[in-house]
Design a protein around this motif. Structure first.
Motif, PDB file in Angstrom:
ATOM      1  N   VAL A   1      45.315 -20.057 -30.539  1.00 37.04           N
ATOM      2  CA  VAL A   1      44.281 -19.810 -29.697  1.00 37.04           C
ATOM      3  C   VAL A   1      43.001 -19.525 -30.436  1.00 37.04           C
ATOM      4  O   VAL A   1      42.968 -18.619 -31.218  1.00 37.04           O
ATOM      5  CB  VAL A   1      44.438 -18.596 -28.566  1.00 37.04           C
ATOM      6  CG1 VAL A   1      43.259 -18.577 -27.856  1.00 37.04           C
ATOM      7  CG2 VAL A   1      45.644 -18.845 -27.860  1.00 37.04           C
ATOM      8  N   GLU A   2      41.979 -20.241 -30.091  1.00 42.57           N
ATOM      9  CA  GLU A   2      40.545 -20.280 -30.891  1.00 42.57           C
ATOM     10  C   GLU A   2      39.436 -20.196 -29.915  1.00 42.57           C
ATOM     11  O   GLU A   2      39.540 -20.987 -28.809  1.00 42.57           O
ATOM     12  CB  GLU A   2      40.329 -21.469 -31.881  1.00 42.57           C
ATOM     13  CG  GLU A   2      39.177 -21.394 -32.519  1.00 42.57           C
ATOM     14  CD  GLU A   2      38.939 -22.549 -33.380  1.00 42.57           C
ATOM     15  OE1 GLU A   2      37.643 -22.782 -33.855  1.00 42.57           O
ATOM     16  OE2 GLU A   2      39.690 -23.633 -33.135  1.00 42.57           O
ATOM     17  N   LEU A   3      38.813 -18.914 -30.181  1.00 41.01           N
ATOM     18  CA  LEU A   3      37.587 -18.802 -29.165  1.00 41.01           C
ATOM     19  C   LEU A   3      36.320 -19.622 -29.797  1.00 41.01           C
ATOM     20  O   LEU A   3      36.124 -19.306 -30.797  1.00 41.01           O
ATOM     21  CB  LEU A   3      37.279 -17.497 -29.124  1.00 41.01           C
ATOM     22  CG  LEU A   3      35.793 -17.354 -28.337  1.00 41.01           C
ATOM     23  CD1 LEU A   3      35.903 -17.478 -26.958  1.00 41.01           C
ATOM     24  CD2 LEU A   3      35.564 -15.551 -28.341  1.00 41.01           C
ATOM     25  N   LEU A   4      35.740 -20.412 -28.862  1.00 42.25           N
ATOM     26  CA  LEU A   4      34.444 -21.228 -29.500  1.00 42.25           C
ATOM     27  C   LEU A   4      33.544 -20.735 -28.353  1.00 42.25           C
ATOM     28  O   LEU A   4      33.447 -21.133 -27.014  1.00 42.25           O
ATOM     29  CB  LEU A   4      34.778 -22.763 -29.114  1.00 42.25           C
ATOM     30  CG  LEU A   4      36.123 -23.277 -29.671  1.00 42.25           C
ATOM     31  CD1 LEU A   4      36.289 -24.641 -29.456  1.00 42.25           C
ATOM     32  CD2 LEU A   4      35.724 -23.174 -31.347  1.00 42.25           C
ATOM     33  N   GLU A   5      32.633 -19.926 -28.904  1.00 42.30           N
ATOM     34  CA  GLU A   5      31.291 -19.461 -28.249  1.00 42.30           C
ATOM     35  C   GLU A   5      30.405 -20.493 -27.708  1.00 42.30           C
ATOM     36  O   GLU A   5      30.517 -21.724 -28.004  1.00 42.30           O
ATOM     37  CB  GLU A   5      30.507 -18.500 -28.986  1.00 42.30           C
ATOM     38  CG  GLU A   5      31.183 -17.409 -29.615  1.00 42.30           C
ATOM     39  CD  GLU A   5      31.598 -16.477 -28.532  1.00 42.30           C
ATOM     40  OE1 GLU A   5      31.027 -16.521 -27.426  1.00 42.30           O
ATOM     41  OE2 GLU A   5      32.528 -15.480 -28.850  1.00 42.30           O
ATOM     42  N   ALA A   6      29.937 -20.347 -26.566  1.00 44.03           N
ATOM     43  CA  ALA A   6      29.080 -21.280 -25.796  1.00 44.03           C
ATOM     44  C   ALA A   6      27.793 -21.346 -26.463  1.00 44.03           C
ATOM     45  O   ALA A   6      27.335 -20.649 -27.331  1.00 44.03           O
ATOM     46  CB  ALA A   6      28.600 -20.773 -24.371  1.00 44.03           C
ATOM     47  N   ARG A   7      27.209 -22.591 -26.322  1.00 49.34           N
ATOM     48  CA  ARG A   7      25.932 -22.814 -26.944  1.00 49.34           C
ATOM     49  C   ARG A   7      24.838 -22.905 -26.106  1.00 49.34           C
ATOM     50  O   ARG A   7      25.244 -22.981 -24.862  1.00 49.34           O
ATOM     51  CB  ARG A   7      26.053 -24.297 -27.709  1.00 49.34           C
ATOM     52  CG  ARG A   7      26.982 -24.648 -28.799  1.00 49.34           C
ATOM     53  CD  ARG A   7      27.176 -25.840 -29.092  1.00 49.34           C
ATOM     54  NE  ARG A   7      28.188 -26.124 -30.255  1.00 49.34           N
ATOM     55  CZ  ARG A   7      28.503 -27.175 -30.834  1.00 49.34           C
ATOM     56  NH1 ARG A   7      28.050 -28.426 -30.368  1.00 49.34           N
ATOM     57  NH2 ARG A   7      29.481 -27.318 -31.950  1.00 49.34           N
TER      58      ARG A   7
ATOM     59  N   GLY B   1      27.110 -24.076 -21.213  1.00 53.04           N
ATOM     60  CA  GLY B   1      27.217 -22.581 -21.297  1.00 53.04           C
ATOM     61  C   GLY B   1      28.379 -21.991 -21.239  1.00 53.04           C
ATOM     62  O   GLY B   1      28.496 -20.675 -20.794  1.00 53.04           O
ATOM     63  N   LEU B   2      29.534 -22.547 -21.191  1.00 57.46           N
ATOM     64  CA  LEU B   2      30.889 -22.096 -21.095  1.00 57.46           C
ATOM     65  C   LEU B   2      31.465 -21.753 -22.374  1.00 57.46           C
ATOM     66  O   LEU B   2      31.494 -22.758 -23.140  1.00 57.46           O
ATOM     67  CB  LEU B   2      31.596 -22.764 -20.182  1.00 57.46           C
ATOM     68  CG  LEU B   2      31.319 -23.118 -18.599  1.00 57.46           C
ATOM     69  CD1 LEU B   2      32.223 -24.127 -18.264  1.00 57.46           C
ATOM     70  CD2 LEU B   2      31.349 -21.762 -17.887  1.00 57.46           C
ATOM     71  N   PRO B   3      31.956 -20.425 -22.530  1.00 55.64           N
ATOM     72  CA  PRO B   3      32.931 -20.003 -23.890  1.00 55.64           C
ATOM     73  C   PRO B   3      34.043 -21.253 -23.495  1.00 55.64           C
ATOM     74  O   PRO B   3      34.572 -21.294 -22.583  1.00 55.64           O
ATOM     75  CB  PRO B   3      33.026 -18.813 -23.938  1.00 55.64           C
ATOM     76  CG  PRO B   3      31.923 -18.385 -22.979  1.00 55.64           C
ATOM     77  CD  PRO B   3      31.630 -19.355 -21.872  1.00 55.64           C
ATOM     78  N   VAL B   4      34.752 -21.534 -24.609  1.00 54.40           N
ATOM     79  CA  VAL B   4      35.734 -22.315 -24.455  1.00 54.40           C
ATOM     80  C   VAL B   4      36.996 -21.477 -25.229  1.00 54.40           C
ATOM     81  O   VAL B   4      36.908 -20.796 -26.650  1.00 54.40           O
ATOM     82  CB  VAL B   4      35.818 -23.591 -25.260  1.00 54.40           C
ATOM     83  CG1 VAL B   4      37.157 -24.412 -25.226  1.00 54.40           C
ATOM     84  CG2 VAL B   4      34.928 -24.469 -24.422  1.00 54.40           C
TER      85      VAL B   4
END
Length: 696
Positions: free
Chosen positions: A215-221, A276-279
């Motif tokens: 599981v990897e958290l990709l922050e929103a841009r 605008g959504l973190p993934v």
């Protein structure tokens, strides 16, 4: 607001709520101890005295309803309209509990229960108080009964009792764990997962349950103001943008079928982040089961962050995982190369789409990741044969840069191609023999026409995404974007070598299909073996070589027996499979007349390899002996005129001449060359022009 300020604000709000809870706990302790004969007993909770037993036996059943504060009588339904429940006071906008209630659909009663359950995890002074109220100094967590008592109700109320049902928001959202399954519900202990406590205190770290590498958290841009021209023209990016906008407006669950593994996740994740959504990028790991066990923690994390979940590639049996995640309140995107099965989650709103190809944007991603190459090579031409997704391109670019730094040289096309090959699925090794090309066009000796066709084959492989994809020149009928060529000619005329040259020019590996591992005497097994090979070749950037292809691509015959019938079925399967093929394949045959006409129609190119004439034989001799020490009087023209050998036979004869010269300790002479040529004549059963001994 800085991270430290956020934590201080959130933790301050939670501590303020706990202060209010402490007042209610104190009131409850005071009321219970007022008429409790064992209140001053230091061993209270370890045993039941006769007085305590008589008191419990004579207490009326409704006594628990009077423990709420004056004027705070519980009214059924009073807690279901919102988080501003009774006795909670004004809500601070910085209080994360407000957002938590909104995201998980919690009622005011739910919030009271949650606050009572997490109090000992924040302030350990609640432990002895809860031990006293539970009449058991060893039970220092809130029970169902105690939490409801503190809220002004009890487990006798059906509406309150329903808040602990597995489908209720607290439990289904993973915010509360009801322990002690062997106990009756009122006496069961309540525990709040540490991730929820940490979130309410202002900690935004990833849930420890999800930190296993899959599981990897990709922050929103930052949201982009508008589309650039390249984004508007690119089908994959436009598709990802539409999907992201829809996900940001309302929850959805969608399955994307990819043509090639890993090509859909990158654009979709980037689109969601730009919206605008973190993934939360989840890659199911076989070592951790099918992933259904992590689904609860994954959904809880997505709700806490207002994030989308991108899952794939899916495991072989994704039913439990898909059903667990496709609940409709969190945007979830599944992807994989297998088709969507409605039986995975029949009661959800999951729908299926085909992921568009990302080939048009690949060149831009390569350029962005590698920057300028200062004219050292043509970047577009170097990467054209590779059908990689954006994420794969980024990994390949980083690897190529590191490889160039290791070599201590500027970045070259070879570095890029080597790294790009590593991103392609290497599973073809199970079904075919890999050949690393070591020959270029300068090592081929062919007439102009077949040489020009080989160059055309290279150009077709490089520009197929543009011609068949962007320009839409692909015919209908489900035809793929593959490039298939037939090399026909006598043995030794350079067919296999030319396939190696084509692969090397494209920067790809050559995989030679071993027919012994394909053809099976049992009905249907040959087709299954070929399907495995074609499926892997579709997903691999490589050149597939079917040597002696007439063994499997032969002509269909009149059905006179059951064997003829099944042989024709095998040919029919191959005809259909070639239509949908997406890779690069070369078929070679010594007997072109044996190839079915229907196969020939589906070929992009047919290259005839003629037997070399005297001039070409001389060039072949010189090419084979180019790196060997040769005598000054070596007459290769005369040898080429005297011996009519194919390119493969000349190569074998040159090797024999080299061994003779090495054994003698001198350069290669005319006698060595003729001895090698005579050896090849004898191997072919032909008359030897010169009857002199072999070792002259």
């Amino acid at each position: 607001m800085s991270g430290t300020a956020v934590i201080e604000s959130a933790s301050g709000a939670l501590i303020g709520r706990l202060a209010g809870l402490r007042e209610r706990v104190a009131e409850l302790v005071e009321r219970r101890s007022a008429d409790d004969p064992t209140a001053a007993d230091p061993l209270r909770g370890l045993y039941v005295t006769p007085d305590a037993a008589r008191r419990l036996a004579t207490r009326p059943p409704s006594e628990g309803t009077g423990e709420a504060s004056p004027g705070e009588t519980y009214v059924p339904g009073a807690y279901v309209d919102g988080p501003e429940g009774h006795g909670s006071g004004p809500w601070d906008p910085s209080d994360r509990a407000v957002a938590l209630a909104e995201r998980f659909g919690l009622s005011g009663l739910d919030m009271h229960v949650l606050l009572a359950a997490l109090a000992p995890d924040v302030d350990r002074s609640f432990e002895p108080l809860y031990g006293y109220l539970n009449d058991d100094v060893g039970r220092r967590r809130a029970t169902v009964s105690l939490a409801l008592d503190l809220a002004g109700t009890g487990p006798y109320e059906p509406t309150a009792r329903a808040r602990f049902h597995p489908s209720a928001p607290l439990l289904s959202g993973g915010l509360l764990v009801v322990e002690d399954e062997d106990r009756p519900l009122p006496g069961r202990a309540l525990r709040v997962p540490e991730r929820v406590v940490a979130h309410l205190l202002g900690d935004d770290g990833l849930d420890p349950e999800l930190t296993g590498g899959d599981v990897e958290l990709l922050e929103a841009r930052q949201r982009s103001a508008g589309r650039t021209g390249s984004e508007a023209r690119t089908g994959a990016r436009a598709f990802a943008r539409r999907l992201a906008v829809l996900a940001s407006e309302r929850p959805l669950a969608v399955h994307l079928r990819e043509r090639r593994p890993g090509t859909a996740a990158g654009p979709v994740a980037d689109g969601l982040r730009r919206a605008g959504l973190p993934v939360l990028r989840y890659r199911p790991d076989g070592d951790r089961g099918d992933g259904a066990g992590l689904a609860g923690a994954l959904l809880r994390e997505a709700r806490l962050r207002r994030a989308a979940v991108v899952v794939g590639p899916l495991p072989d049996r994704p039913d439990a995982l898909v059903r667990s995640l496709a609940r409709g309140d969190v945007p979830v995107v599944f992807f994989g190369s297998e088709p969507y099965d409605p039986g995975w989650a029949p009661d959800s709103g999951l729908f299926a789409l085909d992921a568009p190809d990302d080939g048009a944007a690949a060149g831009e991603v390569w350029s962005t990741e590698l920057g300028s190459v200062d004219g050292r090579f043509d970047l577009t031409e170097a990467v054209a044969p590779y059908r990689l997704g954006a994420a794969q391109i980024r990994r390949a670019a980083r690897a190529a840069t590191a490889l160039a730094a290791f070599d201590g040289t500027p970045l070259t096309a070879a570095h890029i191609q080597h790294s790009a090959r590593q991103q392609s699925a290497p599973l073809l090794d199970r079904h075919a023999r890999r050949v690393r090309p070591a020959v270029g066009f300068d090592g081929l000796v062919l007439p102009p026409e077949p040489l020009a066709l080989l160059h055309e084959l290279v150009q077709r492989a490089r520009h197929r995404e543009k011609v068949l994809g962007e320009w839409r020149l692909r015919t209908g009928g489900g035809r793929g974007r593959g490039v298939v060529a037939l090399f026909a000619g006598e043995s030794g005329t350079g067919k296999t070598l030319s396939a190696e040259v084509v692969a090397g020019e494209l920067g790809l590996d050559l995989y030679v299909v071993e027919l012994s591992a394909v053809v099976d005497k049992y009905i249907g097994e040959t087709e299954k073996n070929l399907e495995r090979i074609f499926s892997e070749a579709d997903r691999t950037d490589a050149v597939l070589l079917f040597d002696e292809a007439d063994a499997v691509f032969g002509k269909r015959s009149e059905v006179k027996s059951s064997h003829d019938r099944y042989a024709n079925l095998e040919s029919a399967y191959l005809l259909q499979r070639l239509e949908a093929f997406d890779g690069i394949a070369v078929l070679t045959t010594n007997l072109r007349a044996n190839i079915d006409d229907a196969f020939t129609r589906r070929l992009d190119l047919v290259v005839d390899f003629p037997f070399p004439d005297a001039g070409q034989r001389t060039a072949l001799w010189r090419s084979c002996l180019a790196a060997s020490p040769c005598a000054d009087d070596l007459d290769l023209d005369g040898c080429a005129d005297e011996f009519e050998l194919s390119g493969g036979a000349i190569r074998s004869a040159a090797v024999t001449a080299g061994y003779l010269a090495a054994g003698r300790g001198g350069p290669v002479t005319g006698a060595d060359v003729r001895a090698g040529a005579r050896r090849e004549y004898r191997k072919m059963g032909r008359l030897v022009p010169d009857a002199s001994p072999l070792w002259d």
